[in-house]
Each structure stands twice: as structure tokens, then as C-alpha cells.
Scaffold this motif. Structure first.
Motif, mmCIF file in Angstrom:
data_model
loop_
_atom_site.group_PDB
_atom_site.id
_atom_site.type_symbol
_atom_site.label_atom_id
_atom_site.label_comp_id
_atom_site.label_asym_id
_atom_site.label_seq_id
_atom_site.Cartn_x
_atom_site.Cartn_y
_atom_site.Cartn_z
ATOM 1 N N PRO A 84 10.464 0.401 6.554
ATOM 2 C CA PRO A 84 9.137 0.925 6.869
ATOM 3 C C PRO A 84 8.158 -0.203 7.225
ATOM 4 O O PRO A 84 8.527 -1.382 7.267
ATOM 5 N N THR A 85 6.936 0.184 7.435
ATOM 6 C CA THR A 85 5.877 -0.787 7.705
ATOM 7 C C THR A 85 5.173 -1.126 6.403
ATOM 8 O O THR A 85 4.725 -0.239 5.671
ATOM 9 N N TYR A 86 5.089 -2.411 6.105
ATOM 10 C CA TYR A 86 4.389 -2.884 4.909
ATOM 11 C C TYR A 86 3.060 -3.492 5.344
ATOM 12 O O TYR A 86 2.991 -4.196 6.356
ATOM 13 N N SER A 87 2.023 -3.226 4.592
ATOM 14 C CA SER A 87 0.692 -3.677 5.000
ATOM 15 C C SER A 87 -0.144 -4.038 3.782
ATOM 16 O O SER A 87 0.084 -3.547 2.671
ATOM 17 N N VAL A 88 -1.103 -4.932 4.029
ATOM 18 C CA VAL A 88 -2.127 -5.288 3.045
ATOM 19 C C VAL A 88 -3.416 -4.585 3.465
ATOM 20 O O VAL A 88 -3.845 -4.686 4.620
ATOM 21 N N LEU A 89 -4.007 -3.872 2.534
ATOM 22 C CA LEU A 89 -5.177 -3.066 2.843
ATOM 23 C C LEU A 89 -6.462 -3.829 2.540
ATOM 24 O O LEU A 89 -6.511 -4.669 1.636
ATOM 25 N N GLY A 90 -7.461 -3.509 3.334
ATOM 26 C CA GLY A 90 -8.789 -4.055 3.112
ATOM 27 C C GLY A 90 -9.825 -2.949 3.121
ATOM 28 O O GLY A 90 -9.587 -1.847 3.639
ATOM 29 N N ASN A 91 -10.971 -3.238 2.570
ATOM 30 C CA ASN A 91 -12.022 -2.228 2.440
ATOM 31 C C ASN A 91 -12.912 -2.207 3.677
ATOM 32 O O ASN A 91 -13.258 -3.251 4.237
ATOM 33 N N ILE A 92 -13.252 -1.001 4.121
ATOM 34 C CA ILE A 92 -14.258 -0.846 5.167
ATOM 35 C C ILE A 92 -15.623 -0.932 4.488
ATOM 36 O O ILE A 92 -15.933 -0.108 3.625
ATOM 37 N N PRO A 93 -16.421 -1.942 4.799
ATOM 38 C CA PRO A 93 -17.689 -2.146 4.081
ATOM 39 C C PRO A 93 -18.540 -0.885 4.051
ATOM 40 O O PRO A 93 -18.702 -0.185 5.065
ATOM 41 N N GLY A 94 -19.060 -0.601 2.879
ATOM 42 C CA GLY A 94 -19.930 0.551 2.696
ATOM 43 C C GLY A 94 -19.207 1.856 2.463
ATOM 44 O O GLY A 94 -19.851 2.901 2.370
ATOM 45 N N THR A 95 -17.877 1.824 2.389
ATOM 46 C CA THR A 95 -17.098 3.050 2.184
ATOM 47 C C THR A 95 -16.074 2.817 1.076
ATOM 48 O O THR A 95 -15.949 1.718 0.541
ATOM 49 N N GLU A 96 -15.354 3.879 0.755
ATOM 50 C CA GLU A 96 -14.244 3.773 -0.179
ATOM 51 C C GLU A 96 -12.905 3.841 0.547
ATOM 52 O O GLU A 96 -11.878 4.140 -0.049
ATOM 53 N N LEU A 97 -12.941 3.548 1.852
ATOM 54 C CA LEU A 97 -11.732 3.573 2.661
ATOM 55 C C LEU A 97 -11.052 2.214 2.620
ATOM 56 O O LEU A 97 -11.707 1.175 2.683
ATOM 57 N N LYS B 245 -0.189 3.555 -19.190
ATOM 58 C CA LYS B 245 -0.812 4.370 -18.152
ATOM 59 C C LYS B 245 -2.205 3.879 -17.777
ATOM 60 O O LYS B 245 -2.807 4.402 -16.836
ATOM 61 N N ARG B 246 -2.700 2.871 -18.494
ATOM 62 C CA ARG B 246 -3.962 2.251 -18.086
ATOM 63 C C ARG B 246 -3.796 1.470 -16.782
ATOM 64 O O ARG B 246 -4.788 1.094 -16.155
ATOM 65 N N HIS B 247 -2.539 1.240 -16.389
ATOM 66 C CA HIS B 247 -2.273 0.566 -15.120
ATOM 67 C C HIS B 247 -2.212 1.548 -13.952
ATOM 68 O O HIS B 247 -1.998 1.126 -12.819
ATOM 69 N N LEU B 248 -2.358 2.857 -14.211
ATOM 70 C CA LEU B 248 -2.337 3.874 -13.166
ATOM 71 C C LEU B 248 -3.757 4.286 -12.803
ATOM 72 O O LEU B 248 -4.598 4.481 -13.686
ATOM 73 N N PHE B 249 -4.005 4.444 -11.501
ATOM 74 C CA PHE B 249 -5.326 4.866 -11.035
ATOM 75 C C PHE B 249 -5.154 5.933 -9.968
ATOM 76 O O PHE B 249 -4.176 5.940 -9.213
ATOM 77 N N ALA B 250 -6.115 6.832 -9.926
ATOM 78 C CA ALA B 250 -6.031 7.957 -8.994
ATOM 79 C C ALA B 250 -6.189 7.516 -7.552
ATOM 80 O O ALA B 250 -5.640 8.137 -6.642
ATOM 81 N N SER B 251 -6.940 6.459 -7.309
ATOM 82 C CA SER B 251 -7.172 5.990 -5.952
ATOM 83 C C SER B 251 -7.199 4.472 -5.929
ATOM 84 O O SER B 251 -7.335 3.812 -6.969
ATOM 85 N N VAL B 252 -7.090 3.927 -4.740
ATOM 86 C CA VAL B 252 -7.152 2.475 -4.574
ATOM 87 C C VAL B 252 -8.520 1.955 -4.976
ATOM 88 O O VAL B 252 -8.637 0.900 -5.619
#
Length: 755
Positions: free
Chosen positions: A448-461, A717-724
Motif C-alpha cells: 500500500p501507500t505509506y504516508s506521514v500526515l500533517g495538519n492543515i492550519p486552523g483545522t483538525e484535518l 487503552k490510554r494509548h488509544l484515541f478516537a481521532s488523530v
């Protein structure tokens, strides 16, 4: 009502609204059943009347159990070819040879051969129907989804090639040997070409005239389709005309043109197929069941979507299975929906399954009263009908151009299916095609494609920083995501991609850390030994024992143990002691000639040479001992350089990552291999003070993690989060945005230097 859908829709049936459209549609489809049933029976290597039977009984069964209102159940090209390959494999002509009176030549006993072929076809059909019913009862209706559209289109295109080759003997009036198994198409085509000099000209004339008439009539039919209330039954007109010409011109008697022959009137009683054949046709029956269902459900869902009703895939599987299983007891061969007849049923205004019932009545009347009228019909006319009806399948070769533009992988699936079906025959070709199609899915999930994510400033994307220039990396936090679920086939690749994307070669770092820890323990032990030696020297000095400035040769082993010759700076520079040491992994000597207090001390080595400053780096990797410079004042600087050489071999001297977030939102399952891999990631990165967190897990994935004993005292489970975003906020609050771990060498620069 879900098991017998007719109980649901029949009480609501409106004769006023649906009666006339269904009647007109049923008559139109029934007229098409007649020529297609007889023509496709030739493809199945069976007498034409059994094609009419296959157009009658299965249609009546589907009327009660089917959920599609527009598909026409009956004979179909691909299934007829598949049945023909089975009947000719198990009942070849050579098994039914008989002596022709007093002649030494042998003839084929056509009656006995056809009777046994009917038994083979019926047994295969019943077994295929039972397989379909069983799959439907266990809610396995999704099995048709494993046949992708490119695979089905390529398979039907290759099957059209088999149909053409099978009809060449009727077109040219020759009798080639029919082969079975892999490459049978090639062998049959080669045999037909070798028999071309023996072509029967009258048969060729009938075939050409029939094809020209059919093509011209179909083109006119399509040109005036908007002005005609119902399409002209071109095939029926061709059959009637061919029968009349053959009857009055006596084509069979005068020109020896092969005709259909006797068609018994009336219905034959049901009979149990020969169960001894079941073991030999198991694979063929399964292939017929899957292909027939895939074609029927695709057509059914297409019409259901267009007209706004729902088709139950499991019930369709049961309905088609019962149609085949019950039909097999009445000497029918495998059936499914036909594209051409279904389109006619829909375009002529068919509304419900009543249209199928009307078409079955047309076939029933033909069998009971009109069958004997078609005894003089030339087989070449039926072969011409098959040829012309395959035009739509041959047009599917243009899929290659479309797939080349849209999807190279689907193109490869299409080509592999087409080639394997042509060369390996229909049953093995289908198995090879499905296997290859599934392998393409596995390969795509494995790489698959592996990627490093970054934040779009001012959003939660959080998006891929390589494809979105607006995305910004979070300082100290690496967000890693795979485009596919993590499982045994790509778990190792997932770990390697994480190392590459994060820039941390965790394996080398852990090895270096453990080496440093081992060296530190050795330093502590050496410090204890130095303290003991220093105390011993002090006691000797108190007793007045003075050591001469120059001494004979001594060994490091004798004085301090092998590789442990370290002294502090005070002892190294002590003239009274009169000696300085340097480790070379060998034995050292001290100056043998006296020297002035200000003159430099000259050292000689019993073996080995004095290492220069450029060799210190690789010596640090080869040895685990320590070395002391020759009275140099830059001991601290050299030691730091050695540390930097070792850290430089890791690719980084320090790293600016304190947390890694694994985005598992794309995972819909996780197996034990992936669980073990992720657990190792937690443990390994914790050794270099990098925290690991998981985000976006579905509830089913969390449940599988629990069943796999993933959670422990260190991984909770403290290492689990609902979103990035939640995970990033926690990382920044827990470790801070500027908290960067570094690996500082733990070396006592004031007492010694390090190799």
C-alpha cells in the motif's frame, strides 16, 4: 413470503395496469426462446428439443421463487458452451462407434451418444443447482462479487471464441475431432483448418445467406427501433424461412445438408439423473453455478436500480438453483438470465414475472404442437444465429482500450482471464482467472501507500504532507498511516515503512544503546579496579618502594588485565611513576633509554602500529575496549569525536521525535501477526524514549486487539484515541512541543578517553 416471493406480489397484481404489457413482452421473449433454445442446444452438444425444454421448466420455477421482474431465465451462450465441454469430454464420439453392416468402416451411434450426453448434462445441471441452493441457504449470495466486471466480460468474450470454434463444423459442413482439456480450442481449430479442403459448399452457402440476412435484418431493426412498437423477431423469421426452403427444396436429400432431425412432440416424464457421473462433473457444476449466478445477479441488480425495486441476492441464488435442480430432472441443461432476452422483456414493457410465464406458454405450445415442423431446419441456420448473436460479446474486445486508459490492473485481469479461458478451457480458465484477480487484491494490500500526515492550519484535518502542500508537520510528533489494513502479508513492510518515514532506524539505535550500556558497566568495573590499584600503589609508596623511571617490558595482562589498561590523568603525567600506557589490543613496551625531563618520551610497540586519528572511528566499531592518548591535551575532544562517529553511523546524532501516532482508521480487521508487530513497535520505540499512540481504531479492531492480548501494564487503552487530532493534543500536552530526546554519551571525560 421472502422464501416464496410470488405470494407477496401476485395478490397485488393489477391486470388492468400490467396485464397487456406483460403479455406483449412475454410473447416477444417467447418467440426469441425458440430459435435461441434450439441453437444453444447445439452449443451444449445436445439435440435441439432439449434447448426448448431448458426454456420452459426453469422459467416456470423462477416465476415462483425469483425476485427480479425483468430478467429472462433460459438458455445462455456461455453456460451452453460450458455444458458442451462437459458432455463432449465424458461422451466423445469415439466411445459410440459401431460397425456399418458388412463395411469395415465404423459410424457413430448418434442415438446412444445423445442419450448419454443428455444424462451427463442433466446430472451436471442438478448438481450445479443444488450447489446454488446450498449457497443461498447459508447466505452466501455475495459470492458473485468475487467475479469483477472486467473478469466477467473477459470470460464471456473468451467463451464467445469457444462458441465460434464449436460452430465451425456446422458452418463448413465438416466433422473435426473434438478435443477436451487445456489447449482443446487450439487443437480443435487446427483440426478444422486441416479439414477446410473438405468443406461442403451447399452448407457454406446456407450459412452465409443466413448470416447476411440476420445481420441486415438486425441493423434495420435497430435503425427503426424508435418507430416499431415491438422488435421484429428476426431469429424466428430466419428459422421459419430456413425450414420452408429446406422442406420444399429437399436440402437434406438433394444436397446432404445436415438438418435438425426428429423433434418429439409432447413432454418427457421426469427422471433421476445418473448419480455415478456426479464425481466426474463436480468441478464443472461448481463453475456453472458461480458463472450463472454472477450473470443473473448483475442483470437483475441493473434492472432493479433502473426501475426502483430491490433484488434479494440470496433469494436469487436459491431461485436460480431451484430452476436448475428441478429442470435437471426434466432433461434440461444449465440456465441463467440472457442479456438479449432480458433487454427485449424490459424494452417491450414487461412489468412483472408474468412476462416470463407468458414466454413459457409460447415455448410449451411449440413443444406440444409445432416441434415436428422444424425437423427440416438446417443446422447451419442455427449456427448462423449463434454467430450473429455473439456480435455483442466480440465488441467487448474494445474493453482493452478503455481499461488501458482507466486502470492498468483491471486491464491485466482482463487479459489474463481472456488468455487463460481460451487456452485452459472454460472450467480451468475460470479458476485461474478468479485466483489471479484475488492475487491482485492481495498484492495491492501488501504494497500500500505509506504516508506521514500533517495538519492543515486552523483545522483538525491531517493529510499527507507529500501530496498536500498546506499540510504542516507537528513538531515532535510523527503521524504515520497506511492506505490498507495491516495483516500478515504486509506487517513486516509496515514496520520498515515506519522506520523510513520517521527517520529512526530503531534496530541500530537499540543495538548502539545496548552497547553503550555494556560499555558503561565495564567502565564501572574498571574504575573499581583502578581504585584498588591506586590504593595498592599508595601503600607501596608509604613503604618507600620507588619504581625506576624506565622498566623492562611488561604486559597489560600482567598489570591490569587484558584490554583494561586505563589510568587517570594524574598517573599518566607522573614522571615518578615513569611510564604511560596505550592500548593497541596487544603488548606494549616503555622507553629503554633515559630522557631529560623536558624531552618527549619515545614509545615503541611490540606488535601493531600506533593508530592515527583517522582510524579511531572504525576502531570504535571493532573493539569494545578503551584507549588513552599519548599525553595529549585534547583527550576530551577526541572522545567526543568518537561518540559522534558512533552516533553518525546511525544516520542521526540526535532526533527530534518524542511521539509517533499510528493512524489505523483504514484497518477493518487485524490479525495476530499484525498485533505482534504493533506490540513490538511499542516496546522498541519506548527504549529510545519515543511514545507510541494509536488513533482511529474501529470497534471491531479494538475487540480483536483485546482478544489478541495486546493490552498490558505498559500498553493500556490510554494509548488509544478516537481521532488523530485527539492523539496530537495529548502528545503536545504530555511531552510538550519542544521536548526533544537526545542521546548523550555517558563517558567520564576527566578520567579517560574511549575507543
Amino acid at each position: 413470503m421472502s422464501s416464496l416471493p410470488v405470494l407477496y406480489w401476485l395478490p397485488k397484481y393489477s391486470v388492468w395496469d400490467y396485464g397487456m404489457p406483460d403479455l406483449i413482452s412475454g410473447i416477444s421473449v417467447g418467440i426469441m426462446h425458440l430459435p435461441q433454445g434450439m441453437a444453444y442446444a447445439l452449443l451444449a452438444s445436445l439435440p435441439p428439443v432439449f434447448g426448448l425444454y431448458s426454456s420452459l421448466y426453469p422459467t416456470l420455477i423462477y416465476f415462483f421463487f425469483g425476485t427480479s421482474r425483468h430478467i429472462s431465465i433460459g438458455t445462455f451462450t456461455v453456460l451452453s458452451i460450458m455444458v458442451g465441454s462437459v458432455t463432449e469430454r465424458l461422451a466423445p464420439d469415439v466411445d459410440f462407434l459401431k460397425m456399418n453392416g458388412t463395411n469395415v468402416t465404423a459410424e457413430v451411434d448418434i442415438t446412444a451418444r445423445d442419450s448419454y450426453r443428455v444424462q451427463v448434462a442433466a446430472a451436471t445441471t442438478v448438481l450445479g443447482g443444488l450447489i446454488q441452493v446450498l449457497l443461498g441457504l447459508v447466505k452466501f449470495g455475495f459470492v458473485g462479487t468475487y467475479l469483477s466486471e472486467p473478469l466477467v466480460r473477459a470470460y464471456t468474450t473468451a467463451a464467445a471464441g469457444h462458441a465460434v470454434v464449436a460452430q465451425l463444423k456446422y458452418i463448413f459442413g465438416v466433422s473435426p475431432t473434438r478435443f477436451s482439456g487445456p489447449l482443446s480450442l487450439v487443437y480443435t481449430l487446427k483440426d478444422v483448418c486441416s479439414l477446410l479442403p473438405q468443406t461442403h459448399p451447399p452448407t457454406v452457402v446456407v450459412s452465409v445467406v443466413s448470416m447476411v440476412f440476420l445481420i441486415a435484418a438486425k441493423e434495420l431493426n435497430s435503425f427503426f427501433s424508435s418507430k416499431l412498437p415491438v422488435p421484429i423477431p428476426v431469429e424466428l423469421v430466419t428459422i421459419v424461412a430456413g425450414t420452408l426452403v429446406s422442406n420444399y427444396a429437399c436440402l437434406n436429400t438433394n444436397y446432404t445438408i445436415s438438418v435438425v432431425g426428429e423433434i418429439p412432440s409432447g413432454l418427457s416424464p421426469p427422471s433421476v439423473p445418473d448419480v455415478s457421473i456426479v464425481g466426474e462433473v463436480m468441478g464443472d457444476a461448481f463453475a456453472l453455478a458461480i458463472v450463472g449466478y454472477a450473470i443473473s445477479i448483475s442483470l437483475g441488480k441493473t434492472f432493479a436500480l433502473k426501475h426502483g425495486y430491490k433484488v434479494d441476492s440470496n433469494q436469487e441464488l436459491i431461485a436460480l438453483g431451484l430452476s436448475n435442480a428441478v429442470g435437471g430432472f426434466f432433461q434440461c441443461f444449465s440456465v441463467c438470465s440472457s442479456m438479449s432476452r432480458s433487454l427485449i422483456q424490459e424494452t417491450t414493457g414487461g412489468k412483472t414475472q408474468m412476462a416470463g410465464l407468458a414466454s413459457a406458454l409460447i415455448v410449451l405450445v411449440t413443444i406440444l404442437k409445432l416441434g415436428p415442423l422444424f425437423q427440416e431446419l438446417p443446422k447451419a441456420v442455427l449456427a448462423a444465429i449463434v454467430f450473429v448473436n455473439l456480435k455483442g460479446m466480440f465488441k467487448q474486445h474494445f474493453d482493452v482500450i478503455t481499461l488501458w486508459k482507466h486502470s492498468k490492473i483491471d486491464l491485466v485481469v482482463w487479459l489474463v482471464t481472456w488468455v487463460s479461458t481460451l487456452l485452459l478451457n472454460l472450467d480451468l480458465g475460470l479458476a485461474a482467472s478468479i485466483t489471479f484477480a484475488l492475487l491482485t487484491v492481495i498484492f495491492r494490500t501488501q504494497m500500500p501507500t505509506y504516508s506521514v500526515l500533517g495538519n492543515i492550519p486552523g483545522t483538525e484535518l491531517y493529510l499527507d504532507i507529500e501530496t498536500h502542500r498546506e499540510a504542516r508537520e507537528i513538531p515532535g510528533v510523527t503521524i504515520f498511516r497506511s492506505s490498507a489494513t495491516v495483516y500478515f502479508a504486509n506487517a513486516e513492510l509496515y514496520l520498515e515503512a515506519l522506520k523510513q518515514k520517521s527517520g529512526l532506524d530503531i534496530g541500530k539505535m537499540i543495538i548502539y544503546k545496548r552497547r553503550q550500556e555494556a560499555k558503561q558497566k565495564r567502565r564501572e568495573r574498571r574504575a573499581e579496579r583502578r581504585a584498588k590499584r591506586q590504593a595498592k600503589r599508595e601503600r607501596r609508596a608509604q613503604r618507600g618502594a620507588v619504581q625506576p623511571p624506565c622498566a623492562p617490558v611488561f604486559s597489560v595482562e600482567e598489570e591490569a588485565g587484558w584490554g583494561d589498561t586505563r589510568m587517570d590523568e594524574n598517573v599518566t603525567g607522573n614522571v615518578d611513576e615513569g611510564w604511560t600506557e596505550r592500548e593497541n589490543g596487544t603488548v606494549f613496551v616503555i622507553p629503554t633509554s633515559p630522557r631529560a625531563p623536558d624531552s618527549p618520551c619515545r614509545w615503541e610497540y611490540l606488535k601493531g602500529g600506533a593508530p592515527d586519528s583517522t582510524s579511531l572511528g572504525w576502531m570504535s566499531d571493532l573493539q569494545d575496549g578503551d584507549t588513552t592518548t599519548l599525553g595529549s591535551s585534547s583527550e576530551d575532544t577526541l572522545s567526543r569525536d568518537l561518540e559522534r562517529v558512533s552516533l553518525g553511523s546511525l544516520g542521526k546524532w540526535t532526533w527530534d521525535i518524542h511521539s509517533i501516532v499510528l493512524d489505523l482508521s483504514t484497518a477493518n480487521f487485524i490479525d495476530t501477526v499484525a498485533i505482534k508487530t504493533i506490540k513490538n513497535i511499542f516496546q522498541d520505540f519506548s527504549e529510545i524514549d519515543v511514545d507510541i499512540y494509536i488513533s482511529g481504531c474501529q470497534a471491531s479492531v479494538v475487540e480483536q486487539l483485546e482478544l489478541g492480548n495486546f493490552f498490558s501494564e505498559s500498553i493500556t487503552k490510554r494509548h488509544l484515541f478516537a481521532s488523530v487530532h485527539d492523539a496530537v493534543l495529548y502528545c503536545q500536552d504530555h511531552r510538550g512541543a519542544t521536548s526533544f530526546p537526545t542521546f548523550e554519551p555517558s563517558v567520564d571525560m576527566h578520567s579517560s578517553t574511549k575507543l
